[in-house]
Design an enzyme around this catalytic site. Sequence first.
Site, PDB file in Angstrom:
ATOM      1  N   HIS A   1      21.011  63.295   9.480  1.00 46.25           N
ATOM      2  CA  HIS A   1      20.850  62.997   7.452  1.00 46.25           C
ATOM      3  C   HIS A   1      20.240  64.588   7.972  1.00 46.25           C
ATOM      4  O   HIS A   1      19.601  65.514   8.599  1.00 46.25           O
ATOM      5  CB  HIS A   1      20.296  62.484   6.589  1.00 46.25           C
TER       6      HIS A   1
ATOM      7  N   CYS B   1      14.804  59.290  13.108  1.00 46.12           N
ATOM      8  CA  CYS B   1      16.101  59.247  12.791  1.00 46.12           C
ATOM      9  C   CYS B   1      16.402  61.258  13.494  1.00 46.12           C
ATOM     10  O   CYS B   1      15.521  61.693  13.771  1.00 46.12           O
ATOM     11  CB  CYS B   1      16.053  59.114  10.784  1.00 46.12           C
TER      12      CYS B   1
END
Length: 273
Positions: free
Chosen positions: A233, A249
């Site tokens: 992201h 992440c």
Amino acid sequence: MTLVAGRRRPRSRLLLVAAGLFAVAAILAVAALVPRGSSSPARVSPGDPDAQAAQLPPAPKAAFKIGAPVPLARHRDETTWAAVRDDVVARAAPSRSARAVGTLRALTPEATTNIVLPLARRHLWVKVRLPALPNGTTGWVPRAALGAYGTVRTRVIVDVAKRRLTLLKDGRAVLRVPVGVGAPDAPTPRGQFVVRNILTRFSSKFYGPIALGTSARSETLTDWPGGGYVGIHGTDEPGLIPGAVSHGCIRLRNADIVRLARELPIGTPLTIR
């Protein structure tokens, strides 16, 4: 005017003559159907199927001939993916009596359709990599639990040590960008995974404009909502990239995640090494 009367023939004699002419015409018509030089067909017994088959006319020639099946040529950089239709128990072998190794869900934690990569096929079973811990767990599921197959020619490779993401299309690198990866206490998991969804419209700027959901799971943050799945992201802190700054992440600068999402279809395999 004077009419000359002749002898009138009886009506019954005319009918007999007409009947005789009709019978002769019928005999001639039947004779025309019988090939010259052939004798009358032998009478076939109703209980003799071989004799009955011998009396049938020859089968007409086929309009075309169906050849042997030929498998379609695959591109060397093509990957097959499939959507999960129903929740199903994954087995250690392609049999309903085999040991259960997990449950494959039809929906992701984000309520989107789950995606898996078929690894092998046997009869009516498909071997897939499960989005479960430990990462890399595989299992067999019935083919009926999966939808139609799709294909992609893209691949994402994340090099944790170099903190770099590379997007390949038809085997050629079309994007290379720096990334943020997991901090030492929450490392980004290594392995083979798949991009399952593309999410937008976040209420927080923390994730940037776009997030790609993957089947990778954190091996340390297992109590996180949804099970601790790893995403790719954007970020509201681009100055931290590249670096080991996340909870596992993979963070990209916002311009880079927008470009990546534009080039990357669902079902793209993800390698984290």
